[in-house]
Scaffold this active site. Structure first.
Site, PDB file in Angstrom:
ATOM      1  N   ASP A  72       0.881  -1.176   0.000  1.00 57.18           N
ATOM      2  CA  ASP A  72       0.000   0.000   0.000  1.00 57.18           C
ATOM      3  C   ASP A  72       0.913   1.219   0.000  1.00 57.18           C
ATOM      4  OD1 ASP A  72      -1.661   2.143   0.618  1.00 57.18           O
ATOM      5  OD2 ASP A  72      -3.011   0.887   1.808  1.00 57.18           O
ATOM      6  N   TYR A 155      -6.254  17.884 -15.621  1.00 63.06           N
ATOM      7  CA  TYR A 155      -6.859  18.850 -14.700  1.00 63.06           C
ATOM      8  C   TYR A 155      -5.973  19.160 -13.488  1.00 63.06           C
ATOM      9  CZ  TYR A 155      -8.718  14.609 -12.335  1.00 63.06           C
ATOM     10  OH  TYR A 155      -8.854  13.394 -11.709  1.00 63.06           O
ATOM     11  N   PRO A 198      -8.680  11.317 -21.456  1.00 61.96           N
ATOM     12  CA  PRO A 198      -9.455  10.085 -21.248  1.00 61.96           C
ATOM     13  C   PRO A 198      -8.893   8.854 -21.956  1.00 61.96           C
ATOM     14  CG  PRO A 198     -10.593  11.538 -22.789  1.00 61.96           C
ATOM     15  CD  PRO A 198      -9.396  12.291 -22.298  1.00 61.96           C
TER      16      PRO A 198
HETATM   17  C1  HXC Z   1     -18.088   9.294  -1.811  1.00 58.00           C
HETATM   18  C2  HXC Z   1     -16.608   7.667  -1.094  1.00 58.00           C
HETATM   19  C3  HXC Z   1     -16.682   7.008  -2.336  1.00 58.00           C
HETATM   20  C4  HXC Z   1     -17.545   7.583  -3.345  1.00 58.00           C
HETATM   21  C5  HXC Z   1     -15.346   5.892  -1.060  1.00 58.00           C
HETATM   22  N1  HXC Z   1     -15.781   6.929  -0.332  1.00 58.00           N
HETATM   23  N2  HXC Z   1     -15.871   5.933  -2.294  1.00 58.00           N
HETATM   24  N3  HXC Z   1     -17.290   8.793  -0.815  1.00 58.00           N
HETATM   25  N4  HXC Z   1     -18.217   8.714  -3.030  1.00 58.00           N
HETATM   26  N5  HXC Z   1     -17.647   7.029  -4.540  1.00 58.00           N
HETATM   27  C6  HXC Z   1     -15.449   7.231   1.056  1.00 58.00           C
HETATM   28  C7  HXC Z   1     -15.820   6.099   2.014  1.00 58.00           C
HETATM   29  O1  HXC Z   1     -17.175   6.204   2.406  1.00 58.00           O
HETATM   30  C8  HXC Z   1     -14.863   6.361   3.170  1.00 58.00           C
HETATM   31  O2  HXC Z   1     -15.336   7.445   3.921  1.00 58.00           O
HETATM   32  C9  HXC Z   1     -13.592   6.846   2.478  1.00 58.00           C
HETATM   33  O3  HXC Z   1     -14.023   7.329   1.182  1.00 58.00           O
HETATM   34  C10 HXC Z   1     -12.584   5.732   2.242  1.00 58.00           C
HETATM   35  O4  HXC Z   1     -13.249   4.684   1.524  1.00 58.00           O
HETATM   36  P1  HXC Z   1     -12.662   3.214   1.453  1.00 58.00           P
HETATM   37  O5  HXC Z   1     -13.500   2.435   0.519  1.00 58.00           O
HETATM   38  O6  HXC Z   1     -12.460   2.682   2.838  1.00 58.00           O
HETATM   39  O7  HXC Z   1     -11.218   3.532   0.865  1.00 58.00           O
HETATM   40  P2  HXC Z   1     -10.152   2.595   0.198  1.00 58.00           P
HETATM   41  O8  HXC Z   1     -10.503   1.144   0.384  1.00 58.00           O
HETATM   42  O9  HXC Z   1      -8.844   3.073   0.667  1.00 58.00           O
HETATM   43  O10 HXC Z   1     -10.327   2.895  -1.388  1.00 58.00           O
HETATM   44  C11 HXC Z   1      -9.815   4.051  -1.961  1.00 58.00           C
HETATM   45  C12 HXC Z   1     -10.760   4.572  -3.028  1.00 58.00           C
HETATM   46  C13 HXC Z   1     -11.142   3.445  -4.044  1.00 58.00           C
HETATM   47  C14 HXC Z   1     -10.075   5.747  -3.715  1.00 58.00           C
HETATM   48  C15 HXC Z   1     -12.052   5.052  -2.360  1.00 58.00           C
HETATM   49  O11 HXC Z   1     -11.993   3.970  -5.071  1.00 58.00           O
HETATM   50  C16 HXC Z   1      -9.933   2.803  -4.667  1.00 58.00           C
HETATM   51  O12 HXC Z   1      -9.389   1.856  -4.111  1.00 58.00           O
HETATM   52  N6  HXC Z   1      -9.462   3.309  -5.845  1.00 58.00           N
HETATM   53  C17 HXC Z   1      -8.263   2.784  -6.521  1.00 58.00           C
HETATM   54  C18 HXC Z   1      -8.369   2.753  -8.016  1.00 58.00           C
HETATM   55  C19 HXC Z   1      -8.888   4.021  -8.671  1.00 58.00           C
HETATM   56  O13 HXC Z   1      -9.502   4.869  -8.012  1.00 58.00           O
HETATM   57  N7  HXC Z   1      -8.677   4.121  -9.978  1.00 58.00           N
HETATM   58  C20 HXC Z   1      -9.143   5.265 -10.755  1.00 58.00           C
HETATM   59  C21 HXC Z   1      -8.009   6.132 -11.103  1.00 58.00           C
HETATM   60  S1  HXC Z   1      -8.500   7.239 -12.382  1.00 58.00           S
HETATM   61  P3  HXC Z   1     -15.187   7.511   5.549  1.00 58.00           P
HETATM   62  O14 HXC Z   1     -15.887   8.760   5.917  1.00 58.00           O
HETATM   63  O15 HXC Z   1     -15.809   6.251   6.091  1.00 58.00           O
HETATM   64  O16 HXC Z   1     -13.705   7.576   5.829  1.00 58.00           O
HETATM   65  C22 HXC Z   1      -7.737   8.745 -12.114  1.00 58.00           C
HETATM   66  C23 HXC Z   1      -7.759   9.877 -13.141  1.00 58.00           C
HETATM   67  C24 HXC Z   1      -8.845   9.772 -14.138  1.00 58.00           C
HETATM   68  O17 HXC Z   1      -7.127   8.927 -11.170  1.00 58.00           O
HETATM   69  C25 HXC Z   1      -8.950  10.988 -15.044  1.00 58.00           C
HETATM   70  C26 HXC Z   1      -9.902  10.663 -16.161  1.00 58.00           C
HETATM   71  C27 HXC Z   1      -9.883  11.642 -17.270  1.00 58.00           C
HETATM   72  P1  NAP Z   2      -6.654   1.740 -12.302  1.00 59.18           P
HETATM   73  O1  NAP Z   2      -6.652   0.570 -13.212  1.00 59.18           O
HETATM   74  O2  NAP Z   2      -7.708   1.814 -11.251  1.00 59.18           O
HETATM   75  O3  NAP Z   2      -5.214   1.845 -11.659  1.00 59.18           O
HETATM   76  C1  NAP Z   2      -4.948   2.239 -10.357  1.00 59.18           C
HETATM   77  C2  NAP Z   2      -3.944   1.263  -9.780  1.00 59.18           C
HETATM   78  O4  NAP Z   2      -3.423   1.813  -8.564  1.00 59.18           O
HETATM   79  C3  NAP Z   2      -4.541  -0.093  -9.449  1.00 59.18           C
HETATM   80  O5  NAP Z   2      -3.713  -1.118  -9.946  1.00 59.18           O
HETATM   81  C4  NAP Z   2      -4.548  -0.141  -7.922  1.00 59.18           C
HETATM   82  O6  NAP Z   2      -4.332  -1.466  -7.435  1.00 59.18           O
HETATM   83  C5  NAP Z   2      -3.371   0.780  -7.608  1.00 59.18           C
HETATM   84  N1  NAP Z   2      -3.521   1.375  -6.270  1.00 59.18           N
HETATM   85  C6  NAP Z   2      -4.552   2.122  -5.807  1.00 59.18           C
HETATM   86  N2  NAP Z   2      -4.341   2.453  -4.536  1.00 59.18           N
HETATM   87  C7  NAP Z   2      -3.153   1.912  -4.175  1.00 59.18           C
HETATM   88  C8  NAP Z   2      -2.395   1.916  -2.991  1.00 59.18           C
HETATM   89  N3  NAP Z   2      -2.830   2.547  -1.889  1.00 59.18           N
HETATM   90  N4  NAP Z   2      -1.214   1.270  -2.977  1.00 59.18           N
HETATM   91  C9  NAP Z   2      -0.760   0.633  -4.071  1.00 59.18           C
HETATM   92  N5  NAP Z   2      -1.419   0.605  -5.233  1.00 59.18           N
HETATM   93  C10 NAP Z   2      -2.620   1.230  -5.292  1.00 59.18           C
HETATM   94  O7  NAP Z   2      -6.805   3.106 -13.143  1.00 59.18           O
HETATM   95  P2  NAP Z   2      -6.036   3.660 -14.437  1.00 59.18           P
HETATM   96  O8  NAP Z   2      -7.045   4.341 -15.274  1.00 59.18           O
HETATM   97  O9  NAP Z   2      -5.180   2.610 -15.032  1.00 59.18           O
HETATM   98  O10 NAP Z   2      -5.109   4.784 -13.795  1.00 59.18           O
HETATM   99  C11 NAP Z   2      -3.698   4.700 -13.835  1.00 59.18           C
HETATM  100  C12 NAP Z   2      -3.099   6.093 -13.687  1.00 59.18           C
HETATM  101  O11 NAP Z   2      -3.509   6.922 -14.782  1.00 59.18           O
HETATM  102  C13 NAP Z   2      -3.532   6.830 -12.431  1.00 59.18           C
HETATM  103  O12 NAP Z   2      -2.446   7.598 -11.946  1.00 59.18           O
HETATM  104  C14 NAP Z   2      -4.612   7.744 -12.924  1.00 59.18           C
HETATM  105  O13 NAP Z   2      -4.773   8.875 -12.107  1.00 59.18           O
HETATM  106  C15 NAP Z   2      -4.027   8.126 -14.279  1.00 59.18           C
HETATM  107  N6  NAP Z   2      -4.986   8.665 -15.241  1.00 59.18           N
HETATM  108  C16 NAP Z   2      -5.883   7.844 -15.822  1.00 59.18           C
HETATM  109  C17 NAP Z   2      -6.730   8.365 -16.775  1.00 59.18           C
HETATM  110  C18 NAP Z   2      -7.714   7.514 -17.497  1.00 59.18           C
HETATM  111  O14 NAP Z   2      -8.468   8.042 -18.324  1.00 59.18           O
HETATM  112  N7  NAP Z   2      -7.753   6.223 -17.271  1.00 59.18           N
HETATM  113  C19 NAP Z   2      -6.672   9.728 -17.093  1.00 59.18           C
HETATM  114  C20 NAP Z   2      -5.743  10.532 -16.450  1.00 59.18           C
HETATM  115  C21 NAP Z   2      -4.881   9.982 -15.532  1.00 59.18           C
HETATM  116  P3  NAP Z   2      -4.996  -1.957  -6.046  1.00 59.18           P
HETATM  117  O15 NAP Z   2      -6.416  -1.473  -6.038  1.00 59.18           O
HETATM  118  O16 NAP Z   2      -4.859  -3.457  -6.096  1.00 59.18           O
HETATM  119  O17 NAP Z   2      -4.177  -1.356  -4.959  1.00 59.18           O
END
Ligand code: HXC
Ligand code: NAP
Length: 290
Positions: A72, A155, A198
């Site tokens: 993590d 952004y 995207p």
């Molecule tokens: C509101 C939310 C929420 C949601 C979680 N929370 N999801 N609140 N809306 N959709 C709140 C929970 O209620 C909790 O609040 C706190 O956030 C922590 O939630 P957990 O589920 O316990 O957190 P965790 O297990 O650490 O998960 C982290 C996470 C999850 C960010 C919430 O989505 C995740 O694991 N994401 C990893 C992958 C990811 O996000 N990939 C996308 C990247 S795309 P409380 O109050 O109880 O603490 C990107 C750029 C894209 O980054 C750009 C596109 C153009």
């Molecule tokens: P994704 O598949 O959800 O990738 C996120 C990765 O981060 C997952 O493999 C996840 O694995 C890992 N991760 C999340 N929390 C972590 C933690 N605490 N410790 C270690 N690993 C963790 O999404 P993606 O679209 O490929 O995104 C990859 C990167 O591109 C990100 O930096 C995102 O912000 C960026 N980005 C994506 C887009 C898009 O359009 N897709 C656009 C702009 C920027 P685990 O959940 O197993 O930990």
């Protein structure tokens, strides 16, 4: 349109590349291309089963080596343990790709403090933890020609509604990229970043554009090129930036978004909606200010 690999075979031979969040989405796509170019990979994420499955598939497809370690990135001790495990396995690290992220859409007033932290801690603190752990080790060992590549978003510089924690955290990552590009150049470490627009992935789309939203809102119309990015296009850019071909690039944040952010920014870009026949009338009406 088929998107192909860009660099020549062997362009990343002998490089050990660490990809955080390398088991899914864009991290995996970039890693796969690095393998194709001769690199060895070390990937981390929180879910062991996801990492192991990805590594097995990647090794079967590309025939090179993928080391996995669940970690993590929010926890500095875990990051140090990951770094030490990679060093014990490969003996060195050449490139750190800070790709792991967390994100979801929400009106900011609906976010709990914990929800804010969940995103900021993964993106900003996680990137800081990895950079510090790997960077300190390179500096202490007096190893040079190292590369850090950070993944931000478009952004990070414009800001964006409904993803405020992510925008704040990614802006911090951009600031770190430019700051350390200067400060750690003396140690032979260069820093660059990619700001993607995207690129459809399961992880991002499920949290940012769930359900029918992409079809309803016609997301591709926000991009002048009228399409989303292809993962290979991103992988090509990443491979170049971590390769020796980019040895004089330092402190750069490269946008790859089909022109999306500029479409939202240019004063008169809304005129894209004007049909041809109206341009005939506009041409007459605007001549010499008539
Ligand atoms: C509101 C939310 C929420 C949601 C979680 N929370 N999801 N609140 N809306 N959709 C709140 C929970 O209620 C909790 O609040 C706190 O956030 C922590 O939630 P957990 O589920 O316990 O957190 P965790 O297990 O650490 O998960 C982290 C996470 C999850 C960010 C919430 O989505 C995740 O694991 N994401 C990893 C992958 C990811 O996000 N990939 C996308 C990247 S795309 P409380 O109050 O109880 O603490 C990107 C750029 C894209 O980054 C750009 C596109 C153009
Ligand atoms: P994704 O598949 O959800 O990738 C996120 C990765 O981060 C997952 O493999 C996840 O694995 C890992 N991760 C999340 N929390 C972590 C933690 N605490 N410790 C270690 N690993 C963790 O999404 P993606 O679209 O490929 O995104 C990859 C990167 O591109 C990100 O930096 C995102 O912000 C960026 N980005 C994506 C887009 C898009 O359009 N897709 C656009 C702009 C920027 P685990 O959940 O197993 O930990």
């Amino acid at each position: 349109m088929a998107h192909k690999g860009m660099l020549r075979d062997g362009a990343l031979n002998d490089k050990v590349i660490v990809v955080t969040g390398g088991g899914t989405g864009l991290g995996r796509a970039m890693g796969e291309y690095f393998l194709e170019l001769g690199a060895k990979l070390a990937i981390c994420g929180r879910r062991t089963e996801v990492l192991e499955k990805a590594a097995a598939e990647m090794m079967a497809a590309k025939g090179s080596e993928v080391f996995t370690h669940s970690c993590d990135v929010r926890n500095y001790e875990e990051v140090e343990a990951f770094r030490d495990a990679v060093l014990a396995h490969y003996g060195k690290v050449d490139v750190l790709l800070n790709n792991a992220a967390g994100n979801f859409i929400s009106p900011t007033e609906r976010l709990s403090p914990g929800a804010f932290d969940a995103v900021i801690d993964i993106v900003l603190k996680g990137t800081k933890n990895c950079t510090l752990a790997f960077g300190k080790n390179w500096i202490k060992a007096e190893e040079r020609d190292k590369v850090v590549l950070n993944i931000t978003t478009t952004y990070a510089s414009t800001g964006s509604a409904f993803v405020v924690p992510s925008a704040m955290a990614k802006a911090g990552v951009s600031a770190m990229t430019r700051s350390l590009a200067v400060e750690w150049a003396r140690y032979g470490i260069r820093f660059n970043a990619i700001a993607p627009g995207p690129f459809p992935t399961e992880g991002a789309w499920s949290r940012l554009l769930p359900g029918d939203i992409p079809d309803m809102l016609k997301i591709e119309n926000q991009v002048p090129l009228k399409r989303a990015g292809d993962k290979q296009e991103l992988a090509n850019l990443a491979a170049f930036l971590v390769s020796d071909y980019a040895a004089y690039m330092n402190g750069e944040i490269v946008t790859i978004d089909g022109g999306e952010w500029l479409l939202g920014a240019g004063e008169l870009n809304f005129l894209e909606a004007v049909p041809d026949e109206m341009w005939d009338w506009i041409g007459e009406a605007t001549r010499k200010g008539k």
